[in-house]
Design a protein around this motif. Structure first.
Motif, short mmCIF file in Angstrom:
data_model
loop_
_atom_site.label_atom_id
_atom_site.label_comp_id
_atom_site.label_asym_id
_atom_site.label_seq_id
_atom_site.Cartn_x
_atom_site.Cartn_y
_atom_site.Cartn_z
N ALA A 190 0.83 -1.22 0.00
CA ALA A 190 0.00 0.00 0.00
C ALA A 190 0.86 1.26 0.00
CB ALA A 190 -0.95 -0.01 1.20
N ASP A 191 1.92 1.28 0.83
CA ASP A 191 2.78 2.47 0.89
C ASP A 191 3.51 2.69 -0.44
OD1 ASP A 191 2.00 2.95 3.46
OD2 ASP A 191 3.73 1.96 4.38
N LEU A 193 2.59 1.76 -3.42
CA LEU A 193 1.66 2.22 -4.46
C LEU A 193 1.39 3.71 -4.29
CD1 LEU A 193 -0.96 -0.70 -4.43
CD2 LEU A 193 0.97 -0.39 -6.00
N ARG A 194 1.14 4.11 -3.06
CA ARG A 194 0.80 5.52 -2.80
C ARG A 194 1.96 6.43 -3.19
NH1 ARG A 194 -0.11 5.02 2.16
NH2 ARG A 194 -2.37 4.81 2.15
N GLU A 197 2.60 6.52 -7.07
CA GLU A 197 1.61 7.35 -7.78
C GLU A 197 1.91 8.83 -7.55
OE1 GLU A 197 -2.96 6.67 -8.37
OE2 GLU A 197 -2.74 8.08 -6.72
N ILE A 205 -2.54 4.74 -10.36
CA ILE A 205 -2.29 3.32 -10.10
C ILE A 205 -3.52 2.73 -9.42
CG2 ILE A 205 -0.79 1.61 -9.01
CD1 ILE A 205 1.45 3.60 -8.98
N GLY A 206 -4.05 1.68 -10.00
CA GLY A 206 -5.16 0.96 -9.39
C GLY A 206 -4.67 -0.36 -8.83
N SER A 207 -5.24 -0.77 -7.69
CA SER A 207 -4.85 -2.02 -7.05
C SER A 207 -6.07 -2.93 -6.98
CB SER A 207 -4.34 -1.73 -5.65
OG SER A 207 -4.11 -2.94 -4.95
#
Lengths: 253, 253
Positions: A190-191, A193-194, A197, A205-207
């Motif tokens: 999660a970190d 990805l954030r 982006e 970015i979609g998860s």
């Protein structure tokens, strides 16, 4: 540099059979994928019953808000096919028998049992002022009126109507995307990805997590209208996954 | 006799992946079928992106208009999961870490790599005043606040949350349905369908055409909350199909 114009569309799926759970909708994904290629973003979808008031309200809300409104369903020959009447009411125009649609149906049914019956002729009705969308598969055309495009509920017929429209609508830059995926818990990344982006402003970015065979995995999709920035963002994401010691597969799993 | 109360619900599907065409939605049909059994009619569906304003607007439009609002998607641990914040904004309440949700996640992650990280703790956030919806599959619970029910985007997890809610929501009489189908052009039976529906006021008849193996067919679905009237209507429809010399299959094809 001026930001490129973004073209946006809505889809209105009309039909009791979707809301009852009887039929699994396939038009949302089909129309969504097709719009991406046209450089048009599907921004909202609504599903309503074969109900005059519900259709009229949704048509007016969506056609005024977006560049394009597509509808599927309710343009067949039976009593529950009321989409033409509802769209005409929304547009405040009368319903007419479209001469060209009538000619198409006369030709299509000329050697078929019963010929052009009253029920079949219902499929030549359009809101006044409409153009037709060609349907090579089953004769009965789709309907275009301004920014409203009415298509069939049967997905294979809708596909033909979309093919007839390919390349004919004004759109912007298509959204490009790349995917990686793995047997990764999205909470582990999660970190990453954030931060990734945030460092690539023109990318999203979609998860998309899933459970398969009792295991947890996720696919990560980077989207951008700019190829170079998309690739830079994806490279940064993969470097980050490497840094966390996580295995991933280009293209997703 | 007073007409029985009809309970109505809306579903809000939240997620870029549906609007991009990347993921084929399976929650609409799943929620729709489940609601039918609860005696609640799914009346409207909307699909919006992971966008704060779009979610807030849809939540407020739908929760005030229907008895129940269900949402799917956007309650995971990543940066694009903003449904909790959006629903809290729509309800004008703050977001809190729900103590019971936190306890569930602490237990679920206690033997797992990394334990309850900040990212995972995001899944304990709820709008203030919410109750939890149990999720035996992956720990992170769904969320109920008043008439709003927030569920996962992953269909197998949503299924577990629906199972937790089964029988707990007030509903009306379930809608019953029966189907017949055949290699019948719906234009051949349009008059029969219209007349049969007209003669059976408490029933609706839906006509659902399809193309398979190069042939045209249709299924006809009769719906009613009254078993006897449903059967009378279906008997009349079958008698009509017999009268037209058309073959059909009970249960549909």
């Amino acid at each position: 540099m001026t930001a490129p114009r973004i073209y946006r569309a809505a889809l209105l799926v009309i039909g009791d059979e979707i809301l009852s759970g009887r039929t699994h909708d396939r038009n949302i994904a089909q129309v969504a994928s097709w719009l991406q290629v046209q450089g048009i973003r599907l921004t909202e979808v609504r599903v309503v019953a074969d109900d005059m008031d519900a259709i009229v309200e949704a048509v007016n809300a969506l056609r005024t808000r977006y560049d394009y409104l597509f509808t599927t369903g309710g343009i067949g020959p039976t009593h529950d096919d009321i989409s033409v009447d509802a769209v005409a009411a929304a547009l405040s125009v009368p319903v007419i028998v479209h001469p060209q649609a009538r000619a198409i149906l006369e030709h299509y049914y000329k050697d078929k049992d019963g010929g052009l019956t009253d029920a079949r002729l219902r499929m030549a009705r359009t809101p006044e002022g409409a153009d037709l969308i060609e349907n090579p598969m089953s004769g009965a055309p789709g309907i275009r009126h301004g920014n409203v495009f009415m298509m069939a509920g049967v997905p294979s017929i809708t596909a033909q109507m979309l093919a007839s429209l390919t390349g004919k609508l004004e759109g912007g830059l298509p959204v490009l995307s790349e995917t990686v995926g793995g047997w990764i818990k999205e909470s582990e990344v999660a970190d990453l990805l954030r931060q990734t982006e945030k460092a690539h402003e023109s990318c999203q970015i979609g998860s998309y997590p899933f459970f398969r065979e009792g295991r947890t995995g996720a696919n990560f999709v980077v989207r951008s209208t700019d190829r170079a920035e998309l690739e830079a963002c994806m490279a940064a994401l993969c470097a980050g996954l490497d840094g966390l010691g996580l295995e991933y597969t280009p293209g997703g799993i």
